[in-house]
Design a protein around this motif. Structure first.
Motif, PDB file in Angstrom:
ATOM      1  N   LEU A  36     -27.422  -6.476 115.895  1.00  0.00           N
ATOM      2  CA  LEU A  36     -28.826  -6.323 115.524  1.00  0.00           C
ATOM      3  C   LEU A  36     -28.971  -5.434 114.290  1.00  0.00           C
ATOM      4  CD1 LEU A  36     -30.387  -5.983 119.044  1.00  0.00           C
ATOM      5  CD2 LEU A  36     -30.677  -7.859 117.443  1.00  0.00           C
ATOM      6  N   PHE A  37     -28.012  -4.521 114.132  1.00  0.00           N
ATOM      7  CA  PHE A  37     -28.103  -3.624 112.993  1.00  0.00           C
ATOM      8  C   PHE A  37     -27.276  -4.112 111.808  1.00  0.00           C
ATOM      9  CE2 PHE A  37     -29.624  -0.950 116.353  1.00  0.00           C
ATOM     10  CZ  PHE A  37     -30.628  -0.243 115.730  1.00  0.00           C
ATOM     11  N   ASP A  88     -27.822  -6.137 109.395  1.00  0.00           N
ATOM     12  CA  ASP A  88     -28.443  -6.163 108.072  1.00  0.00           C
ATOM     13  C   ASP A  88     -28.681  -4.769 107.504  1.00  0.00           C
ATOM     14  OD1 ASP A  88     -28.408  -8.857 108.148  1.00  0.00           O
ATOM     15  OD2 ASP A  88     -30.459  -9.061 108.887  1.00  0.00           O
ATOM     16  N   ALA A  89     -28.729  -3.768 108.383  1.00  0.00           N
ATOM     17  CA  ALA A  89     -28.988  -2.412 107.891  1.00  0.00           C
ATOM     18  C   ALA A  89     -27.720  -1.762 107.357  1.00  0.00           C
ATOM     19  CB  ALA A  89     -29.589  -1.563 108.999  1.00  0.00           C
ATOM     20  N   LEU A 145     -29.548  -9.229  98.232  1.00  0.00           N
ATOM     21  CA  LEU A 145     -29.424  -7.775  98.209  1.00  0.00           C
ATOM     22  C   LEU A 145     -28.029  -7.332  98.621  1.00  0.00           C
ATOM     23  CD1 LEU A 145     -32.858  -6.790  99.701  1.00  0.00           C
ATOM     24  CD2 LEU A 145     -32.019  -6.309  97.415  1.00  0.00           C
ATOM     25  N   PHE A 175     -27.000  -1.523 103.583  1.00  0.00           N
ATOM     26  CA  PHE A 175     -27.797  -0.537 102.844  1.00  0.00           C
ATOM     27  C   PHE A 175     -27.270   0.872 103.044  1.00  0.00           C
ATOM     28  CE2 PHE A 175     -30.801  -4.036 103.381  1.00  0.00           C
ATOM     29  CZ  PHE A 175     -31.093  -4.253 102.052  1.00  0.00           C
ATOM     30  N   ILE A 176     -26.833   1.157 104.282  1.00  0.00           N
ATOM     31  CA  ILE A 176     -26.266   2.475 104.540  1.00  0.00           C
ATOM     32  C   ILE A 176     -25.008   2.657 103.688  1.00  0.00           C
ATOM     33  CG2 ILE A 176     -25.249   3.943 106.313  1.00  0.00           C
ATOM     34  CD1 ILE A 176     -27.127   2.512 108.313  1.00  0.00           C
ATOM     35  N   LEU A 209     -24.417   1.215 100.890  1.00  0.00           N
ATOM     36  CA  LEU A 209     -24.848   1.380  99.497  1.00  0.00           C
ATOM     37  C   LEU A 209     -25.175   2.834  99.217  1.00  0.00           C
ATOM     38  CD1 LEU A 209     -25.918   0.084  96.791  1.00  0.00           C
ATOM     39  CD2 LEU A 209     -28.148   0.425  97.783  1.00  0.00           C
TER      40      LEU A 209
END
Lengths: 303, 320
Positions: free
Chosen positions: A273-274, A276-277, A235, A280-281, A283
């Motif tokens: 910890l963030f 992987d997020a 992803l 997406f943000i 994106l």
């Protein structure tokens, strides 16, 4: 200073891996407008093939030399992934070329899960357990206080060579020209005597080969592989392709390095910890601000 | 019969109400007498919740044609909201369900307003990204237990489930046949044409998205208080995929299809619980085969009512 240099080196290694996977996405998307969800899992299968290849040559003269071992693993992974990618295209996507996009995308998700759970099933008792990847190189290079691990160097060299080869194929060969033509206008290309099916197969073959190689270098870098390892890197690589401008080969490389840089930066700032997020943000932001990506407008050439 | 219903519509409404009441009563009796049992009750709850989830995606994907693959994100929002309301704030369960719906709808708006301007594939990735962001955030918030999740009392009863189902189905059916519903279908079929006749695609899509999010949130509230414990790992891509399979398998655009698929697949996966790999292999092979040979899903966009009409004489036979 050396801490930041160290982070930069990590970012570049990681970015190279994302860039390699992103190339597969961007080529396939450029030619048939499909998010090949299964690409992340082709990458996973590549990592496993490379792993088993290394196990196989252990004890033979070929296995004694780490460089030879790496080459064998890369070769096996790339050939295996190529076959897999072409088969997936032939069996699952070709029929759907003129169907609604939704059907093709759903099929791609189905293929992705089939590869993940198929791998778990084939591995038997170990199932979804992670596997420790063999360490090939232990040497270090001291670079202004930062250590450049040999693995990272191998990743960079491998990625660089593969990308140059790809760029050469796409820009300077008959096949590459056919790929660009098909991606520009499939029907017109067919009228000009290009075999569209064959060209799409070659695109899948090239993209999957790069994905398989990325699987091996990812295994070397993270020293652990598992059947679900394809999902997140896949992803993120797709996001890298979008960031760079989907359909553009230089865009995918730049996007890959940017995502690697960003992710390492976020970790370095203490928000690991963030990690992987964040992709997406990015994106969502990119899609809102500049949906065509960095290279989307200026570089009109698509694969 | 058809004439009878047309002249006296209350007969049809009364019949439906009676059937619902009998259905509710029979199950309630079976539960109280212990004929269904603890295990059976769990299966029943799982079926009901999955039906709600299937309906929630049906509204977004089936009616509005928006490819959302992050439904588990809204499920998680609903589950955690309701869990916080009941265990941390000590409020009644019904209020928790309401809160779950409200927060999920707000989340739906928050995600939908910016992302629904995107084209199909990008929306899919964006919703998937949203669900991942929710999951990763929950993993890192200690207030809701982090990776260990939350322990919850078992509060969901058959009555809650039944009323939720009736409410949701009434809402979705009313919506489908309303002017807004038809506008939504128009956007699904051809966005540009719909815009040309004065429909605002963005409004319609965001409305459907928020409605679907709210239903998923309700399902989340019920889910959380059925199975004692919720963890971020329950709301990953796998869950979104399962919900997608319900809708795609049943027929994209068919409420009955999505419902039927949710019921059948829940029962099937209960039996395959010991073999999770085989279950997922079967799921994915079924998904691929159906997309290859019947991309519109098993029922297409037909409903049960349409299937029955096959047996009736055609009113306008000969008129083309």
């Amino acid at each position: 200073m050396d801490m930041w240099l160290q982070q930069l080196l990590n970012a570049i290694s990681l970015g190279a891996i994302y860039a390699l996977i992103a190339l597969g996405y961007t080529m396939v998307y450029g030619i048939i407008k499909l998010i090949n969800f299964a690409h992340g899992d082709v990458f996973m299968v590549g990592a496993f093939l490379g792993y088993y290849a290394m196990l196989l040559v252990d004890g033979t003269p070929l296995g004694a030399n780490p460089l030879m071992k790496l080459l064998v693993a890369l070769l096996v992974a790339m050939i295996g992934s190529t076959l897999l990618g072409v088969t997936i295209e032939r069996v699952a996507y070709r029929r759907l070329r003129n169907s609604p996009r939704l059907a093709a995308l759903t099929t791609a998700i189905g293929v992705s899960f089939l590869l993940e759970y198929g791998t778990i099933y084939l591995r038997g008792s170990q199932g979804a357990q992670p596997e420790a990847y063999p360490t090939l190189f232990t040497a270090h290079l001291d670079l202004f206080g930062a250590t450049l691990k040999m693995d990272a160097l191998v990743i960079l060299v491998t990625s660089f060579v593969l990308m140059v080869v790809l760029q050469f194929i796409v820009q300077n060969t008959q096949t590459g020209r056919a790929m660009r033509a098909v991606s520009f206008d499939m029907d017109a290309a067919r009228l000009m005597g290009i075999s569209v099916d064959r060209t799409i197969s070659i695109t899948f073959a090239l993209g999957s080969a790069l994905g398989g190689a990325a699987g091996v270098v990812y295994g070397l870098y993270y020293t652990s592989i598992d059947p679900f390892m394809g999902l997140l890197p896949g992803l993120k690589a797709f996001i890298a392709a979008v960031v760079g401008g989907i359909g553009s080969i230089p865009g995918a490389m730049v996007g890959g390095f940017l995502i690697g840089l960003l992710e390492t930066g976020v970790s370095a700032l203490g928000f690991s910890l963030f990690r992987d997020a964040v992709a997406f943000i990015v994106l969502i932001l990119i899609l809102l601000v500049r949906p065509e990506g960095i290279f989307g407008e200026h570089v009109r050439e698509k694969v | 019969m058809e004439r009878l219903f047309e002249t006296r519509p209350w007969i049809r409404v009364g019949g439906v109400l009676l059937a619902l009441l009998v259905g509710y009563g029979v199950v309630e009796l079976a539960l109280r007498s212990g004929w269904i049992g603890r295990y059976g009750e769990n299966v029943l709850m799982a079926i009901g919740i999955n039906v709600l989830l299937a309906v929630s995606l049906h509204v977004i994907l089936g009616l509005a044609g928006q490819f959302s693959i992050g439904q588990a994100g809204f499920l998680a929002v609903g589950a955690y909201t309701s869990a916080v309301v009941t265990t941390r704030l000590d409020m009644p369960f019904e209020l928790a369900l309401l809160a779950a719906v409200v927060v999920s709808v707000l989340m739906g708006l928050l995600v939908g307003l910016p992302t629904l301007r995107l084209r199909g594939d990008y929306l899919a990735i964006a919703t998937l990204g949203f669900a991942e962001i929710v999951r990763i955030s929950l993993l890192n918030i200690d207030y809701v237990g982090g990776a260990a999740g939350m322990q919850l009392p078992h509060l969901t009863t058959w009555t809650h489930l039944f009323l939720s189902l009736v409410l949701v189905f009434t809402l979705v059916l009313t919506f489908t046949h309303s002017a807004y519903g038809r506008a939504t279908l128009a956007v699904r079929e051809d966005e540009i044409a719909a815009e040309a006749v004065g429909i605002s695609p963005t409004f319609v899509k965001v409305f459907a998205f928020a409605l679907g999010a709210g239903i998923a949130g309700l399902a989340g509230g019920l889910y959380a208080h059925t199975f004692y414990v919720i963890q971020p790992v329950d709301f990953g891509f796998l869950k979104s995929f399962e919900i997608l399979v319900f809708v795609v398998l049943g027929g994209i655009g068919s409420l009955s299809g999505a419902t039927l698929a949710a019921v059948l697949l829940t029962i099937l996966s209960t039996y395959l619980q010991q073999f999770p790999e085989i279950r997922m292999i079967l799921y994915s092979v079924a998904l691929i085969l159906i997309m290859l040979f019947r991309p519109q899903g098993l029922l297409g966009d037909r409903e049960f009512g349409d299937l029955l009409s096959v047996f009736r004489p055609k009113k306008e036979a000969g008129v083309r």
